[in-house]
Design a protein around this motif. Structure first.
Motif, PDB file in Angstrom:
ATOM      1  N   HIS A  33       0.842  -1.191   0.000  1.00 27.04           N
ATOM      2  CA  HIS A  33       0.000   0.000   0.000  1.00 27.04           C
ATOM      3  C   HIS A  33       0.881   1.246   0.000  1.00 27.04           C
ATOM      4  O   HIS A  33       1.897   1.298   0.687  1.00 27.04           O
ATOM      5  CB  HIS A  33      -0.904   0.038   1.233  1.00 27.04           C
ATOM      6  CG  HIS A  33      -1.870  -1.105   1.311  1.00 27.04           C
ATOM      7  ND1 HIS A  33      -3.010  -1.151   0.555  1.00 27.04           N
ATOM      8  CD2 HIS A  33      -1.854  -2.239   2.054  1.00 27.04           C
ATOM      9  CE1 HIS A  33      -3.670  -2.258   0.837  1.00 27.04           C
ATOM     10  NE2 HIS A  33      -2.985  -2.939   1.740  1.00 27.04           N
ATOM     11  N   SER A 302     -13.465   0.984   4.592  1.00 28.13           N
ATOM     12  CA  SER A 302     -12.393   0.145   5.110  1.00 28.13           C
ATOM     13  C   SER A 302     -12.740  -0.338   6.509  1.00 28.13           C
ATOM     14  O   SER A 302     -13.212   0.438   7.346  1.00 28.13           O
ATOM     15  CB  SER A 302     -11.066   0.904   5.151  1.00 28.13           C
ATOM     16  OG  SER A 302     -10.061   0.105   5.749  1.00 28.13           O
ATOM     17  N   THR A 305      -8.476   0.401   8.150  1.00 34.11           N
ATOM     18  CA  THR A 305      -7.602   1.563   7.978  1.00 34.11           C
ATOM     19  C   THR A 305      -8.179   2.804   8.646  1.00 34.11           C
ATOM     20  O   THR A 305      -9.349   3.142   8.441  1.00 34.11           O
ATOM     21  CB  THR A 305      -7.361   1.849   6.486  1.00 34.11           C
ATOM     22  OG1 THR A 305      -6.835   0.676   5.867  1.00 34.11           O
ATOM     23  CG2 THR A 305      -6.389   2.992   6.309  1.00 34.11           C
ATOM     24  N   LEU A 316      -0.933   6.151  11.009  1.00 32.08           N
ATOM     25  CA  LEU A 316      -1.789   5.303  10.181  1.00 32.08           C
ATOM     26  C   LEU A 316      -1.858   3.909  10.777  1.00 32.08           C
ATOM     27  O   LEU A 316      -0.843   3.369  11.218  1.00 32.08           O
ATOM     28  CB  LEU A 316      -1.223   5.239   8.760  1.00 32.08           C
ATOM     29  CG  LEU A 316      -1.876   4.237   7.787  1.00 32.08           C
ATOM     30  CD1 LEU A 316      -3.238   4.742   7.340  1.00 32.08           C
ATOM     31  CD2 LEU A 316      -0.966   4.009   6.579  1.00 32.08           C
ATOM     32  N   ARG A 318      -3.415   0.023   9.630  1.00 29.42           N
ATOM     33  CA  ARG A 318      -4.046  -0.807   8.605  1.00 29.42           C
ATOM     34  C   ARG A 318      -4.583  -2.112   9.187  1.00 29.42           C
ATOM     35  O   ARG A 318      -4.995  -2.995   8.444  1.00 29.42           O
ATOM     36  CB  ARG A 318      -3.061  -1.102   7.469  1.00 29.42           C
ATOM     37  CG  ARG A 318      -2.641   0.135   6.671  1.00 29.42           C
ATOM     38  CD  ARG A 318      -1.941  -0.250   5.391  1.00 29.42           C
ATOM     39  NE  ARG A 318      -1.404   0.885   4.667  1.00 29.42           N
ATOM     40  CZ  ARG A 318      -2.096   1.648   3.819  1.00 29.42           C
ATOM     41  NH1 ARG A 318      -3.375   1.390   3.602  1.00 29.42           N
ATOM     42  NH2 ARG A 318      -1.517   2.663   3.189  1.00 29.42           N
TER      43      ARG A 318
END
Length: 357
Positions: A33, A302, A305, A316, A318
């Motif tokens: 990603h 999502s 995320t 961030l 995930r």
């Protein structure tokens, strides 16, 4: 109560002297990603924007110091100053928008400084729909379940959080009875740092973030604020500057809490937590955010995320909030993501940014 009011003034001034980070971090690859990259938008304002309502990738509202409210309808290329007339001495800390024309803003402060305004014409005109008259109340955040039903919360009054309710889109408000509200801890209150100390999901569920007391807690109501239960988070409190600052839920069960200690010279260990049972229990993030974070938001569409922001950067996750890593070092106070895939962030010195992937 008085000491927490002073704490908020310190929060506003103390964080304001933090130096802005230079350039956004370069994009990186992680697990296939590409990391998100904030694109700064020129607002031509020096206000500090802690209130943010992202409607879409093209439309967003920000609200902040000096009674400032701005709106964009072209993705941040241009901004219209739609501040309420005569509000220059107010501190707007939250804004909730239903679209590009209808929005509600909250001003914070003790006594009559706490006010709510509503517009139906994109900010061309505003109506003051609530002015607090109780000197013991200090309103921090507001949230809406839909375009009609919403709540606002005040720090504890006579030992319990005070909840305002509207059933007409913010045109009128009433104080809810507090018999279903658990007692506040000594010194406990909410933080008016990002407009995310009171958040909702669906038609009835709402969560309230606290700090300043012995433990950082998250309160939950499943009936639009009539009755509440309290749960301890793993985010440390025990000081007027520490606790849970921001919440985000992607459904009625899965949520993320962020916070820490807002003082720049103090560390913020264990400053992120997550829940999978609607806030009944919280567990510490295995890899928490890097520092104090005041705002958090799930990416649209999502389940894993999310972004967390604060004066020293953006983190961030995930994996649904279990681990976090820093992807940007710019200063932001609040973040909000839209159904069409964009995210917006806002903060000090007129900073507003958007990312699209």
């Amino acid at each position: 109560m008085k000491s927490m009011g002073k704490t908020r003034r310190v929060l506003s001034v103390g964080l304001g002297v933090l130096a802005l980070a230079a350039a956004p971090a370069a994009p990186a690859q992680a697990h296939g990603h590409r990391d998100p990259v904030w694109q700064l938008k020129n607002t031509a304002s020096d206000a500090r924007f802690r209130g943010l309502a992202a409607v879409s990738r093209s439309t967003a509202w920000v609200a902040g110091t000096k009674g400032t409210v701005l709106r964009t309808s072209d993705g941040g290329r241009t901004w219209r100053n739609v501040s309420p007339a005569g509000a220059g001495n107010l501190e707007f800390r939250d804004v909730e928008a239903f679209d590009g024309r209808r929005a509600v803003v909250l001003a914070i402060g003790e006594g009559e400084a706490s006010r709510v305004y509503r517009t139906d014409d994109g900010g061309a005109t505003w109506t003051e729909s609530f002015r607090n008259t109780d000197p013991k109340a200090f309103y921090d955040c507001l949230t809406f379940f839909d375009s009609r039903h919403g709540l606002a919360m005040s720090d504890p009054v006579d030992g319990k959080y005070r909840i305002l309710s509207t059933a007409d889109g913010g045109r009128s408000w009433k104080v809810l009875p507090d018999r279903g509200m658990p007692a506040a801890q000594p010194g406990e209150a909410g933080f008016a740092a990002s407009g995310q100390c009171l958040v909702s999901y669906g038609s009835h569920d709402v969560w309230l973030a606290t700090g300043g007391g012995a433990t950082g807690r998250v309160l939950h109501s499943g009936d639009r604020g009539l009755t509440w239960t309290a749960a301890e988070s793993s985010i440390p409190a025990g000081d007027a500057a520490r606790g849970v600052f921001g919440l985000a839920f992607r459904d009625r069960d899965h949520g993320i809490a962020v916070g820490g200690d807002y003082r720049a010279d103090q560390p913020s260990p264990r400053a992120a937590a997550l829940t999978g049972d609607g806030g009944r229990t919280w567990r510490q993030a295995a890899g928490p955010v890097a520092a104090y974070r005041s705002g958090v938001a799930w990416r649209a569409r999502s389940r894993t995320t999310a972004l967390a922001v604060g004066p020293t950067g953006t983190d961030l996750t995930r994996d649904g909030g279990r681990t976090w890593r820093t992807v940007d070092t710019g200063s932001y106070d609040t973040v909000d993501c839209t159904p069409d895939g964009a995210c917006w962030a806002a903060g000090e010195k007129g900073r507003v940014a958007r990312l699209d992937h």
